[in-house]
Scaffold this motif. Structure first.
Motif, PDB file in Angstrom:
ATOM      1  N   GLU A 193      36.306 -17.616   9.163  1.00 41.15           N
ATOM      2  CA  GLU A 193      36.571 -16.429   9.979  1.00 41.15           C
ATOM      3  C   GLU A 193      38.050 -16.432  10.351  1.00 41.15           C
ATOM      4  O   GLU A 193      38.561 -17.422  10.896  1.00 41.15           O
ATOM      5  N   ILE A 194      38.758 -15.348  10.044  1.00 36.73           N
ATOM      6  CA  ILE A 194      40.189 -15.259  10.350  1.00 36.73           C
ATOM      7  C   ILE A 194      40.370 -14.508  11.671  1.00 36.73           C
ATOM      8  O   ILE A 194      39.811 -13.424  11.858  1.00 36.73           O
ATOM      9  N   MET A 195      41.157 -15.089  12.577  1.00 38.45           N
ATOM     10  CA  MET A 195      41.394 -14.486  13.892  1.00 38.45           C
ATOM     11  C   MET A 195      42.877 -14.531  14.235  1.00 38.45           C
ATOM     12  O   MET A 195      43.641 -15.288  13.623  1.00 38.45           O
ATOM     13  N   LEU A 217      43.762  -9.621   6.359  1.00 38.23           N
ATOM     14  CA  LEU A 217      44.006  -9.262   7.758  1.00 38.23           C
ATOM     15  C   LEU A 217      43.620  -7.833   8.098  1.00 38.23           C
ATOM     16  O   LEU A 217      43.865  -7.375   9.217  1.00 38.23           O
ATOM     17  N   SER A 228      40.894  -3.796  14.871  1.00 42.49           N
ATOM     18  CA  SER A 228      40.451  -5.119  15.290  1.00 42.49           C
ATOM     19  C   SER A 228      38.931  -5.196  15.262  1.00 42.49           C
ATOM     20  O   SER A 228      38.246  -4.314  15.788  1.00 42.49           O
ATOM     21  N   VAL A 270      40.470  -8.112  11.502  1.00 41.49           N
ATOM     22  CA  VAL A 270      40.286  -9.447  12.081  1.00 41.49           C
ATOM     23  C   VAL A 270      40.018  -9.337  13.578  1.00 41.49           C
ATOM     24  O   VAL A 270      40.359  -8.332  14.218  1.00 41.49           O
TER      25      VAL A 270
END
Length: 481
Positions: free
Chosen positions: A335-337, A363, A442, A366
């Protein structure tokens, strides 16, 4: 439900009722009457039964005053506080198969953790009164099985890197919060006096330590609860090691621009907050040295993490090491944050445009979480909620440190707008961070918007807008937020 008033725990009939409830696998909820006894710790200390005292200390607490009685009742009835069934995990059922009770198992588990916490155990200065006395065979066998879990390659010795990895699992299995310093205390207590942490633990020194623990638990006096504890630990750790969560080395990899001193300091601060607020999360900084993993690169660490978080700063997506970590993590399903600092940030959308096309694709949507060091407990709780963990029956999602649970409902963005933002520059940065949080692009934007509205943020935002409407640079960012 135990209503704690002054000298209540000196009442023999009440203590007997609590004990009967625990023996019947009941659930204890503690209602603290604040007016009657302001000092709850002093009241709990009046309980002479150590097992009952430990159970009451761990029980969920609710502070009662007649002015807030409805909120106390709502807290008592909150899902998870009221016990409605007697379901137990397979590991607990196995440990209790000899007729043990859950509250006694919990007491022994916490007792074992406490020995390492105080670090005062004189393992090699304590002698058995009867030198010929041996531990019961089942405990002795469990200690050997536990050592084999620490030493899967059967080398006969354990280094600090191996010990810390498994001790983290043991601590979590026993319901504790991992602390590296406490883990180092336990490691040093196992070593012969005078040896440093660079030395290895042998089975003999490992056995000496657990011999000391088992004796303190009463194993030499016929207390069968010690056997129940060791049975539970071995079975629980053995199955937890097989969990999907532990197929990867880390839960969270933190990437940042290491060439920027301010961002580097921000990364260190975030790491400290995670260690204090969510210690069971296995987090690692991009530049951090991991014991036993000297040959691995930050890109490999990212690939072996369930979540990858980038600290937002100017030009962060133009850095090769950050992009490599993002792509490596995404390729392995992480999971990319993104974390935005309320005190110093840039526009996430503008930074995305500077990234290479393949990174922009990752991205595109995210989760974004805020950070403020004065409200880091709620920020860490929100981050934990947004993190991804494998769905597995052998392990559970990490929980925050118990002392920060009551701060979970704090809203860092709302508090920062209310308490700070008296200067133009400060306000503009805060509005920019807010726009990053609530942006439609987002993944967590809807959550951030609903929490901001719930906590009265729109009124404070309106007040700040009216305050800075004559300052175009601030008003423009405020409109965007």
């Amino acid at each position: 439900i135990v209503v704690l008033t002054k000298d209540a725990l000196t009442c023999a009939p009440l203590l007997e009722e609590i004990k009967v409830s625990l023996e019947s696998e009941g659930n204890i909820l503690l209602v603290h009457h604040l007016v009657s006894c302001p000092d709850i710790e002093a009241e709990l200390a009046k309980c002479e039964d150590e097992v009952l005292k430990a159970c009451l200390c761990r029980a969920p607490r609710f502070t009662y005053m007649k002015e807030i009685a409805p909120s106390v009742l709502m807290g008592l009835l909150f899902p998870g506080h009221i016990k409605t069934d007697d379901n137990k995990s397979p590991r607990t059922k196995t440990a209790l198969s000899g007729g043990g009770k859950s509250f006694r198992l919990d007491y022994k588990n916490r007792f074992a953790l406490g020995i390492a916490e105080d670090g005062a155990g004189q393992v090699y200065n304590t002698k058995f009164q009867d030198k010929k006395a041996n531990l019961p065979g089942d405990i002795d066998g469990a200690i050997k099985a536990l050592f084999e879990l620490y030493d899967p390659e059967k080398k006969g010795v354990i280094g600090w890197a191996q010990f810390s990895e498994i001790d983290r699992i043991v601590t979590e299995c026993l319901g504790g919060q991992y602390n590296e310093m406490i883990s180092r205390r336990a490691f040093s207590m196992m070593l012969y006096p005078g040896l440093t942490l660079e030395a290895d633990i042998t089975f003999t020194t490992f056995h000496n330590y657990h011999l000391f623990v088992a004796k303190r638990m009463g194993a030499m006096d016929g207390d069968r609860d010690a056997s129940m504890h060791y049975r539970y630990v071995v079975d629980k750790v053995k199955n937890t090691k097989k969990a999907k969560r532990y197929n990867k080395m880390f839960d969270l990899f933190i990437a940042y621009d290491s060439s920027d001193k301010a961002t580097k300091a921000f990364g260190v601060q975030v790491r400290k907050s995670l260690m204090a607020r969510t210690p069971n999360v296995r987090a690692v900084l991009a530049s951090e040295k991991v014991p036993g993993k000297d040959g691995m690169t930050s890109e490999q660490f990212a690939a072996s993490s369930h979540n990858v978080m980038v600290l937002l700063s100017e030009g962060c997506f133009t850095k090769e090491e950050n992009n490599a970590a993002i792509l490596a993590g995404a390729a392995q399903g992480a999971e990319i944050m993104v974390m935005t600092n309320l005190e110093a940030t840039v526009s996430l959308e503008q930074e995305k445009k500077a990234a290479p096309p393949e990174v922009q694709a990752v991205l595109s949507r995210v989760s974004v979480v805020e950070y403020w060091n004065k409200c880091d407990s709620s920020c860490c709780c929100k981050l934990l909620d947004l993190m991804q963990f494998p769905n597995d029956t052998n392990s559970k999602k990490p929980v925050p440190n118990r002392e920060v649970v009551f701060r979970k409902r704090d809203n860092a963005a709302v508090l920062y707008l209310f308490q700070k933002c008296e200067e133009d520059t400060e306000a503009a940065i805060a509005m920019l961070a807010l726009s990053n949080l609530v942006s439609p692009s987002s993944k967590s934007g809807e959550l951030s918007r609903s929490e901001f509205l719930r906590d009265g943020g729109i009124e404070i935002l309106n007040e700040r807008f009216n305050q800075y409407i004559s300052a175009p640079p601030v008003a423009e960012v405020c409109c965007r937020a």
